[in-house]
Each structure stands twice: as structure tokens, then as C-alpha cells.
Design a protein around this motif. Structure first.
Motif, PDB file in Angstrom:
ATOM      1  N   VAL A   1       4.220   3.378 -10.368  1.00 50.62           N
ATOM      2  CA  VAL A   1       3.784   2.515  -9.284  1.00 50.62           C
ATOM      3  C   VAL A   1       4.770   2.686  -8.133  1.00 50.62           C
ATOM      4  N   SER A   2       4.251   2.796  -6.923  1.00 47.59           N
ATOM      5  CA  SER A   2       5.085   2.930  -5.723  1.00 47.59           C
ATOM      6  C   SER A   2       5.362   1.534  -5.172  1.00 47.59           C
ATOM      7  N   PRO A   3       6.499   0.933  -5.539  1.00 48.69           N
ATOM      8  CA  PRO A   3       6.736  -0.478  -5.226  1.00 48.69           C
ATOM      9  C   PRO A   3       6.938  -0.780  -3.747  1.00 48.69           C
ATOM     10  N   ASP A   4       7.353   0.183  -2.964  1.00 51.52           N
ATOM     11  CA  ASP A   4       7.632  -0.077  -1.552  1.00 51.52           C
ATOM     12  C   ASP A   4       6.429   0.133  -0.643  1.00 51.52           C
ATOM     13  N   THR A   5       5.309   0.500  -1.205  1.00 51.08           N
ATOM     14  CA  THR A   5       4.107   0.727  -0.410  1.00 51.08           C
ATOM     15  C   THR A   5       3.569  -0.608   0.090  1.00 51.08           C
ATOM     16  N   ALA A   6       3.218  -0.635   1.378  1.00 56.56           N
ATOM     17  CA  ALA A   6       2.690  -1.864   1.983  1.00 56.56           C
ATOM     18  C   ALA A   6       1.266  -2.113   1.490  1.00 56.56           C
ATOM     19  N   LEU A   7       0.903  -3.382   1.399  1.00 59.88           N
ATOM     20  CA  LEU A   7      -0.464  -3.741   1.027  1.00 59.88           C
ATOM     21  C   LEU A   7      -1.421  -3.327   2.147  1.00 59.88           C
ATOM     22  N   ARG A   8      -2.661  -3.066   1.794  1.00 61.42           N
ATOM     23  CA  ARG A   8      -3.622  -2.461   2.724  1.00 61.42           C
ATOM     24  C   ARG A   8      -4.085  -3.365   3.853  1.00 61.42           C
ATOM     25  N   HIS A   9      -4.333  -4.608   3.588  1.00 58.39           N
ATOM     26  CA  HIS A   9      -4.954  -5.473   4.597  1.00 58.39           C
ATOM     27  C   HIS A   9      -3.926  -5.889   5.648  1.00 58.39           C
ATOM     28  N   PRO A  10      -4.276  -5.793   6.927  1.00 56.79           N
ATOM     29  CA  PRO A  10      -3.322  -6.158   7.991  1.00 56.79           C
ATOM     30  C   PRO A  10      -2.809  -7.597   7.881  1.00 56.79           C
ATOM     31  N   ALA A  11      -3.608  -8.492   7.335  1.00 57.94           N
ATOM     32  CA  ALA A  11      -3.178  -9.883   7.196  1.00 57.94           C
ATOM     33  C   ALA A  11      -2.079 -10.037   6.151  1.00 57.94           C
ATOM     34  N   ASP A  12      -1.925  -9.049   5.275  1.00 61.51           N
ATOM     35  CA  ASP A  12      -0.905  -9.095   4.233  1.00 61.51           C
ATOM     36  C   ASP A  12       0.424  -8.499   4.685  1.00 61.51           C
ATOM     37  N   ALA A  13       0.449  -7.902   5.855  1.00 64.81           N
ATOM     38  CA  ALA A  13       1.672  -7.240   6.348  1.00 64.81           C
ATOM     39  C   ALA A  13       2.777  -8.273   6.511  1.00 64.81           C
ATOM     40  N   PRO A  14       3.990  -7.952   6.214  1.00 63.41           N
ATOM     41  CA  PRO A  14       4.512  -6.680   5.725  1.00 63.41           C
ATOM     42  C   PRO A  14       4.725  -6.674   4.206  1.00 63.41           C
ATOM     43  N   ALA A  15       3.927  -7.400   3.461  1.00 64.48           N
ATOM     44  CA  ALA A  15       4.104  -7.492   2.001  1.00 64.48           C
ATOM     45  C   ALA A  15       3.950  -6.126   1.329  1.00 64.48           C
ATOM     46  N   THR A  16       4.699  -5.941   0.235  1.00 67.14           N
ATOM     47  CA  THR A  16       4.672  -4.685  -0.503  1.00 67.14           C
ATOM     48  C   THR A  16       4.058  -4.873  -1.888  1.00 67.14           C
ATOM     49  N   VAL A  17       3.807  -3.764  -2.537  1.00 66.12           N
ATOM     50  CA  VAL A  17       3.296  -3.772  -3.909  1.00 66.12           C
ATOM     51  C   VAL A  17       4.256  -4.533  -4.821  1.00 66.12           C
ATOM     52  N   ALA A  18       5.548  -4.306  -4.655  1.00 64.91           N
ATOM     53  CA  ALA A  18       6.540  -4.985  -5.498  1.00 64.91           C
ATOM     54  C   ALA A  18       6.437  -6.504  -5.354  1.00 64.91           C
ATOM     55  N   GLU A  19       6.227  -6.978  -4.147  1.00 65.06           N
ATOM     56  CA  GLU A  19       6.110  -8.425  -3.939  1.00 65.06           C
ATOM     57  C   GLU A  19       4.844  -8.969  -4.590  1.00 65.06           C
ATOM     58  N   LEU A  20       3.750  -8.245  -4.455  1.00 59.14           N
ATOM     59  CA  LEU A  20       2.503  -8.661  -5.115  1.00 59.14           C
ATOM     60  C   LEU A  20       2.678  -8.702  -6.618  1.00 59.14           C
ATOM     61  N   LEU A  21       3.249  -7.637  -7.172  1.00 60.76           N
ATOM     62  CA  LEU A  21       3.415  -7.565  -8.626  1.00 60.76           C
ATOM     63  C   LEU A  21       4.375  -8.627  -9.135  1.00 60.76           C
ATOM     64  N   SER A  22       5.380  -8.977  -8.359  1.00 66.30           N
ATOM     65  CA  SER A  22       6.302 -10.022  -8.817  1.00 66.30           C
ATOM     66  C   SER A  22       5.579 -11.359  -8.948  1.00 66.30           C
TER      67      SER A  22
END
Length: 117
Positions: free
Chosen positions: A72-93
Motif C-alpha cells: 500500500v502506498s501510504p503517502d498517496t493523497a485521496l482522490r476526491h478534492p474535498a478530502d485533500a490533503p488527506a492521505t491513504v495512511a490517514e484513512l487507514l489509521s
């Protein structure tokens, strides 16, 4: 043989993509069949989601024998602009914290705080 997933009517808070990503983040060698059972999806749907996640740069895999090992690429930003600047790692946590109350989804202590390989 596994039964077909139970149908679900209406909307949910989490997407199937986030469920599959969380399952892979918890077990980097998990089988597509096991992801399907856990996420209540078909194996075909899981394969499509994994393909989407790989094309989006959120996930890669290498073949080891007859199995896949995912990263999993943890530093990748989430796709939706409203989620910026959240990352995969933050979602998974958030997802892992939520599921830590479920015995089958507990994350081993040595993986907590890891780079979510």
C-alpha cells in the motif's frame, strides 16, 4: 464453497474500494477469495477494485510463488478534492482504529505505526 455475498440495498459510509484497501493493509498476503468474503463482495469485484487501486497508484503487488504480496502506498493523497490533503495512511489509521474493536481485524502491535507496506 462460499456463499454469494448478501445483497445490500441503499448507501453506506464506506466504499468497497476503502474496504478492500483496508483488508490488504492489514494482511499484505491476503487472498482475493478472503477479501471477497470479508468485504461481502464477489471475487470478480475484488479483482476490479484491486486493478483500480493499482492504476490509481494506491497499491502495487508482486508475485511470490502462487500468491501476491501487496504494498500500500501510504503517502498517496485521496482522490476526491474535498478530502485533500488527506492521505491513504490517514484513512487507514481511522479504519484500523475502528476495526480494532473486532477481534478478527486487530492489527499486530509490530505493524502499528509501520509504513503500511
Amino acid at each position: 464453497m462460499d456463499r454469494a455475498p448478501e445483497p445490500h440495498a441503499g448507501w453506506t459510509f464506506l466504499t468497497n474500494h476503502s474496504r478492500v484497501l483496508a483488508a490488504i493493509a492489514e494482511d499484505h498476503t491476503i487472498r482475493v477469495r478472503d477479501i471477497a468474503v470479508r468485504c461481502r463482495l464477489t471475487e470478480r469485484a475484488v479483482l476490479k477494485i484491486i486493478s483500480d487501486l493499482e492504476q490509481g497508484g494506491y497499491l502495487t503487488h508482486v508475485r511470490q510463488g502462487r500468491s501476491n504480496v501487496y504494498h500500500v502506498s501510504p503517502d498517496t493523497a485521496l482522490r476526491h478534492p474535498a478530502d485533500a490533503p488527506a492521505t491513504v495512511a490517514e484513512l487507514l489509521s481511522i479504519l484500523i482504529h475502528h476495526e480494532s474493536g473486532h477481534p478478527s481485524a486487530a492489527v499486530p502491535e509490530e505493524e502499528q505505526g509501520s509504513d503500511l507496506q
